[in-house]
Design a protein around this motif. Structure first.
Motif, short mmCIF file in Angstrom:
data_model
loop_
_atom_site.label_atom_id
_atom_site.label_comp_id
_atom_site.label_asym_id
_atom_site.label_seq_id
_atom_site.Cartn_x
_atom_site.Cartn_y
_atom_site.Cartn_z
N GLU A 133 13.27 -25.23 -14.20
CA GLU A 133 13.93 -26.24 -15.02
C GLU A 133 15.27 -25.74 -15.54
OE1 GLU A 133 14.49 -29.78 -17.26
OE2 GLU A 133 13.26 -29.29 -15.54
N GLU A 134 15.34 -24.47 -15.88
CA GLU A 134 16.56 -23.92 -16.46
C GLU A 134 17.75 -24.01 -15.49
OE1 GLU A 134 15.60 -19.23 -15.73
OE2 GLU A 134 14.19 -20.51 -16.77
N SER A 135 17.47 -24.05 -14.19
CA SER A 135 18.55 -24.14 -13.20
C SER A 135 19.26 -25.48 -13.27
CB SER A 135 18.02 -23.90 -11.79
OG SER A 135 17.49 -22.60 -11.66
N ASN A 136 18.53 -26.56 -13.62
CA ASN A 136 19.17 -27.87 -13.79
C ASN A 136 20.15 -27.84 -14.95
OD1 ASN A 136 17.71 -29.14 -11.67
ND2 ASN A 136 15.95 -29.40 -13.02
N LEU A 137 19.72 -27.24 -16.06
CA LEU A 137 20.60 -27.13 -17.22
C LEU A 137 21.80 -26.24 -16.91
CD1 LEU A 137 21.30 -27.68 -20.17
CD2 LEU A 137 19.76 -25.80 -20.82
N LYS A 138 21.56 -25.15 -16.18
CA LYS A 138 22.66 -24.24 -15.83
C LYS A 138 23.70 -24.97 -14.98
CE LYS A 138 22.25 -20.02 -14.55
NZ LYS A 138 21.86 -18.81 -13.78
N THR A 139 23.26 -25.87 -14.11
CA THR A 139 24.20 -26.63 -13.29
C THR A 139 25.05 -27.55 -14.15
OG1 THR A 139 22.74 -26.53 -11.37
CG2 THR A 139 24.41 -28.26 -11.37
N ILE A 140 24.42 -28.22 -15.11
CA ILE A 140 25.17 -29.08 -16.03
C ILE A 140 26.19 -28.26 -16.81
CG2 ILE A 140 24.98 -30.58 -18.07
CD1 ILE A 140 23.77 -31.95 -15.73
N GLN A 141 25.77 -27.11 -17.29
CA GLN A 141 26.67 -26.23 -18.05
C GLN A 141 27.81 -25.72 -17.17
OE1 GLN A 141 23.61 -23.50 -19.32
NE2 GLN A 141 23.54 -24.38 -21.40
N ALA A 142 27.51 -25.44 -15.89
CA ALA A 142 28.55 -25.00 -14.97
C ALA A 142 29.58 -26.10 -14.73
CB ALA A 142 27.93 -24.55 -13.65
N ILE A 143 29.11 -27.34 -14.61
CA ILE A 143 30.03 -28.47 -14.44
C ILE A 143 30.96 -28.56 -15.64
CG2 ILE A 143 30.21 -30.99 -14.32
CD1 ILE A 143 27.60 -30.98 -12.70
N LYS A 144 30.39 -28.46 -16.83
CA LYS A 144 31.21 -28.52 -18.04
C LYS A 144 32.25 -27.41 -18.06
CE LYS A 144 31.11 -28.33 -23.06
NZ LYS A 144 30.32 -28.03 -24.28
N ALA A 145 31.82 -26.20 -17.67
CA ALA A 145 32.73 -25.05 -17.67
C ALA A 145 33.89 -25.23 -16.71
CB ALA A 145 31.96 -23.78 -17.33
N ASN A 146 33.71 -26.04 -15.67
CA ASN A 146 34.74 -26.25 -14.66
C ASN A 146 35.66 -27.42 -14.95
OD1 ASN A 146 32.61 -24.98 -12.12
ND2 ASN A 146 34.58 -24.12 -12.70
N LEU A 147 35.42 -28.13 -16.05
CA LEU A 147 36.24 -29.29 -16.38
C LEU A 147 37.43 -28.90 -17.25
CD1 LEU A 147 33.57 -32.04 -17.19
CD2 LEU A 147 35.05 -31.91 -15.18
N LYS A 148 38.59 -29.43 -16.90
CA LYS A 148 39.74 -29.31 -17.78
C LYS A 148 39.51 -30.16 -19.03
CE LYS A 148 43.22 -28.79 -14.09
NZ LYS A 148 44.44 -29.40 -13.50
N PRO A 149 40.25 -29.93 -20.09
CA PRO A 149 40.14 -30.81 -21.26
C PRO A 149 40.32 -32.27 -20.84
CG PRO A 149 41.51 -28.91 -21.79
CD PRO A 149 41.22 -28.83 -20.31
N ASN A 150 39.42 -33.12 -21.29
CA ASN A 150 39.41 -34.55 -20.97
C ASN A 150 39.05 -34.83 -19.51
OD1 ASN A 150 40.24 -35.31 -23.63
ND2 ASN A 150 42.33 -34.75 -23.06
N GLY A 151 38.56 -33.82 -18.80
CA GLY A 151 38.10 -34.04 -17.43
C GLY A 151 36.75 -34.74 -17.42
N TYR A 152 36.40 -35.31 -16.27
CA TYR A 152 35.14 -36.06 -16.15
C TYR A 152 34.18 -35.38 -15.17
CZ TYR A 152 37.17 -40.15 -18.49
OH TYR A 152 37.72 -41.01 -19.40
N GLY A 153 32.93 -35.31 -15.57
CA GLY A 153 31.86 -34.93 -14.66
C GLY A 153 31.12 -36.18 -14.21
N VAL A 154 30.70 -36.20 -12.94
CA VAL A 154 29.98 -37.34 -12.39
C VAL A 154 28.76 -36.83 -11.63
CG1 VAL A 154 30.04 -39.33 -10.85
CG2 VAL A 154 32.09 -38.70 -12.15
N ILE A 155 27.59 -37.34 -11.97
CA ILE A 155 26.37 -37.08 -11.21
C ILE A 155 25.87 -38.39 -10.65
CG2 ILE A 155 23.95 -36.34 -11.33
CD1 ILE A 155 24.74 -34.29 -13.40
#
Length: 243
Positions: free
Chosen positions: A122-144
């Motif tokens: 389960e922790e790998s799903n959260l890690k992926t979400i956190q990785a997406i956030k880490a890769n976003l510029k300020p005001n950038g958008y993540g899409v799943i």
């Protein structure tokens, strides 16, 4: 409990048979979705996009044709090898584990076509979400772009056979321990093969919990590739846009 390789996605997605079975995926639908998505997000032409779990790069290639600088990453070496044949300035592919942040930041990170929820832990799903956030510029958008599990489970076809390029793929589906399973069995050139796909049956509330833990704000929720409102009983997809 069903047993399978915990990294089933790495071995199955790396085979030619995976691409044979899914060769008729809707390219026009995917392109229409990309156009609507970038228009909705108002991404400027100089924007940088990360296509997370890009496969052979069909979304990445089209996004680049629309004028964006695109990086496609995937765990499958075979898929990336094929995608790299399409590389050019502004379009790059690389083998990468989506549980870990990539080494650049982007205006948008797209995780498309149910390329989430494969992990045993389960922790790998959260890690992926956190990785997406880490890769976003300020005001950038993540899409799943995920499936609507309520409708998928309600419409589940337990058994079917698909014949593609002379190969009879015998497919069975079931739900077990919070995962949706698909077993693919076939014979080719005198050899029997069996692969099992497994995706966690994640509901909207599950994603909201991930987002809360990752300090992410869910901005929009859509139910199909035309960006219509999400309906838990009727929608084909669960498309989440967040910051």
């Amino acid at each position: 409990m069903t047993k399978l390789d915990t990294n089933w996605y790495a071995s199955w997605f790396d085979t030619d048979y995976y691409h044979i079975l899914y060769k008729d995926r809707g390219y026009q639908e995917a392109q229409d979705f990309m156009r609507q998505l970038v228009d909705f997000l108002q991404l400027k032409k100089e924007a940088k996009i990360l296509d997370l779990a890009c496969g052979k790069g069909r979304h990445s290639i089209y996004l680049n044709k629309l004028g964006y600088t695109v990086t496609g990453v995937d765990l499958s070496k075979n898929s990336i090898e094929k995608a790299k044949k399409q590389e050019k300035p502004g379009l790059h592919f690389e083998v990468h584990d989506m549980c870990e942040p990539y080494h650049e930041n982007f205006d948008a990170v797209f995780n498309l076509f149910t390329s989430f929820g494969y992990f045993e832990k389960e922790e790998s799903n959260l890690k992926t979400i956190q990785a997406i956030k880490a890769n976003l510029k300020p005001n950038g958008y993540g899409v799943i772009d995920f499936m609507n599990v309520e409708k998928v489970i309600a419409d589940l076809v337990p058994e079917e056979t698909k014949t593609v390029k002379g190969i009879d793929f015998h497919i069975s589906r079931w739900v077990e321990n919070g995962f949706i399973f698909k077993k693919i069995e076939f014979e080719d050139e005198g050899e029997n093969h069996e692969f099992i796909e497994r995706v966690k049956a994640l509901h909207l509330e599950d994603f909201k919990k991930y987002f809360e833990k990752a300090n992410i704000e869910l901005k929009y929720t859509f139910g199909d590739y035309h960006l219509h409102e999400f309906n838990v009983e009727k929608s084909e997809r669960l498309i989440l846009i967040f910051q």
